[in-house]
Write a protein that holds these residues in place. Structure first.
Motif, PDB file in Angstrom:
ATOM      1  N   ALA A 115      -2.225 -24.556 100.312  1.00 54.13           N
ATOM      2  CA  ALA A 115      -1.070 -25.415 100.594  1.00 54.13           C
ATOM      3  C   ALA A 115      -1.202 -26.640  99.698  1.00 54.13           C
ATOM      4  O   ALA A 115      -2.313 -27.093  99.396  1.00 54.13           O
ATOM      5  CB  ALA A 115      -1.068 -25.838 102.055  1.00 54.13           C
ATOM      6  N   SER A 130      -1.139 -20.747  93.528  1.00 52.83           N
ATOM      7  CA  SER A 130      -0.727 -19.345  93.490  1.00 52.83           C
ATOM      8  C   SER A 130      -1.938 -18.415  93.506  1.00 52.83           C
ATOM      9  O   SER A 130      -1.918 -17.365  94.151  1.00 52.83           O
ATOM     10  CB  SER A 130       0.118 -19.061  92.243  1.00 52.83           C
ATOM     11  OG  SER A 130       1.346 -19.740  92.316  1.00 52.83           O
ATOM     12  N   SER A 168       7.875 -24.698  95.687  1.00 50.33           N
ATOM     13  CA  SER A 168       8.396 -23.732  96.665  1.00 50.33           C
ATOM     14  C   SER A 168       9.049 -22.539  95.978  1.00 50.33           C
ATOM     15  O   SER A 168       8.906 -21.400  96.431  1.00 50.33           O
ATOM     16  CB  SER A 168       9.384 -24.415  97.606  1.00 50.33           C
ATOM     17  OG  SER A 168       8.727 -25.402  98.372  1.00 50.33           O
ATOM     18  N   ARG A 209      -6.370 -26.453 100.579  1.00 50.25           N
ATOM     19  CA  ARG A 209      -5.438 -27.578 100.544  1.00 50.25           C
ATOM     20  C   ARG A 209      -5.659 -28.356  99.254  1.00 50.25           C
ATOM     21  O   ARG A 209      -6.787 -28.731  98.945  1.00 50.25           O
ATOM     22  CB  ARG A 209      -5.660 -28.479 101.749  1.00 50.25           C
ATOM     23  CG  ARG A 209      -5.481 -27.748 103.077  1.00 50.25           C
ATOM     24  CD  ARG A 209      -6.150 -28.481 104.232  1.00 50.25           C
ATOM     25  NE  ARG A 209      -5.394 -29.605 104.719  1.00 50.25           N
ATOM     26  CZ  ARG A 209      -4.419 -29.539 105.609  1.00 50.25           C
ATOM     27  NH1 ARG A 209      -4.056 -28.375 106.093  1.00 50.25           N
ATOM     28  NH2 ARG A 209      -3.802 -30.614 106.018  1.00 50.25           N
ATOM     29  N   VAL A 229       4.822 -21.349  96.574  1.00 53.96           N
ATOM     30  CA  VAL A 229       3.734 -22.212  97.047  1.00 53.96           C
ATOM     31  C   VAL A 229       4.232 -23.049  98.216  1.00 53.96           C
ATOM     32  O   VAL A 229       5.298 -23.659  98.136  1.00 53.96           O
ATOM     33  CB  VAL A 229       3.252 -23.139  95.902  1.00 53.96           C
ATOM     34  CG1 VAL A 229       2.239 -24.159  96.411  1.00 53.96           C
ATOM     35  CG2 VAL A 229       2.680 -22.316  94.760  1.00 53.96           C
ATOM     36  N   HIS A 230       3.468 -23.069  99.298  1.00 53.88           N
ATOM     37  CA  HIS A 230       3.813 -23.932 100.427  1.00 53.88           C
ATOM     38  C   HIS A 230       3.496 -25.375 100.028  1.00 53.88           C
ATOM     39  O   HIS A 230       2.360 -25.696  99.686  1.00 53.88           O
ATOM     40  CB  HIS A 230       3.023 -23.555 101.678  1.00 53.88           C
ATOM     41  CG  HIS A 230       3.237 -24.527 102.797  1.00 53.88           C
ATOM     42  ND1 HIS A 230       4.387 -24.540 103.543  1.00 53.88           N
ATOM     43  CD2 HIS A 230       2.471 -25.534 103.259  1.00 53.88           C
ATOM     44  CE1 HIS A 230       4.316 -25.516 104.432  1.00 53.88           C
ATOM     45  NE2 HIS A 230       3.157 -26.137 104.280  1.00 53.88           N
ATOM     46  N   ALA A 231       4.513 -26.224 100.041  1.00 54.47           N
ATOM     47  CA  ALA A 231       4.318 -27.612  99.601  1.00 54.47           C
ATOM     48  C   ALA A 231       4.994 -28.577 100.554  1.00 54.47           C
ATOM     49  O   ALA A 231       6.063 -28.288 101.095  1.00 54.47           O
ATOM     50  CB  ALA A 231       4.884 -27.785  98.198  1.00 54.47           C
ATOM     51  N   GLU A 232       4.346 -29.716 100.740  1.00 60.89           N
ATOM     52  CA  GLU A 232       4.878 -30.817 101.534  1.00 60.89           C
ATOM     53  C   GLU A 232       4.801 -32.081 100.695  1.00 60.89           C
ATOM     54  O   GLU A 232       3.915 -32.220  99.857  1.00 60.89           O
ATOM     55  CB  GLU A 232       4.069 -31.013 102.816  1.00 60.89           C
ATOM     56  CG  GLU A 232       4.110 -29.832 103.755  1.00 60.89           C
ATOM     57  CD  GLU A 232       3.262 -30.053 104.995  1.00 60.89           C
ATOM     58  OE1 GLU A 232       3.126 -31.214 105.439  1.00 60.89           O
ATOM     59  OE2 GLU A 232       2.722 -29.061 105.489  1.00 60.89           O
TER      60      GLU A 232
END
Length: 151
Positions: free
Chosen positions: A32, A27, A83, A4, A87-90
């Motif tokens: 995340a 990557s 994204s 993370r 890449v999983h991003a919030e």
């Protein structure tokens, strides 16, 4: 390595470099990413707001009606970029007093249990340096994990 990553972005030009470094690391590690912007409650960046609004107008997008809308758009754009790279991003958008920005970043890092914080260096004028530290300095001194400061 990193599971993370917290990427703290602001109105400065270094945010693009912060996102680029974060994208590369995420990557490589599969981490995340949490994109954080801490908006100063009483200190919106008028030149940046005007620049973003002008970009929205040129793109034919509806303009937001306040600094929060512009800040939200900045975070959303960062998530879109990450994204698109797989890449999983919030996104996280917080509001605090200007002096509380380092604490907000540190609190989020602890709450999200991140393994790395990525943020830009911020340069203050000489008189400012005498009276207060910048966000990157404060975060790096008190972080619960490694900190990558991007120029």
């Amino acid at each position: 390595m990193y599971k993370r990553i917290l990427a703290a972005i602001d109105w400065t030009a270094s945010s693009e470099s912060v996102l680029d470094q974060t994208r590369q690391l995420a990557s490589l590690t599969g981490a995340a990413v949490f994109v954080l912007h801490v908006r100063a409650a009483d200190f919106p960046s008028l030149p940046s707001i005007l620049g973003t609004l002008a970009s929205q107008a040129l793109a034919g997008e509806p303009a937001g009606d306040d600094a929060s809308s512009v800040a939200r758009r900045m975070v959303d754009d960062a998530i879109t970029v990450l994204s698109a790279a797989g890449v999983h991003a919030e996104g996280l958008l917080l509001e605090s007093a200007p002096a509380a920005t380092p604490r907000a970043v540190l609190d989020q890092a602890r709450e999200l249990d991140v393994g790395l914080i990525v943020l830009g260096s911020r340069h203050h004028s000489q008189p400012s340096v005498l009276f207060r530290s910048n966000v990157a300095d404060e975060v790096s001194r008190h972080a619960p994990c490694p900190v990558l400061i991007v120029p």
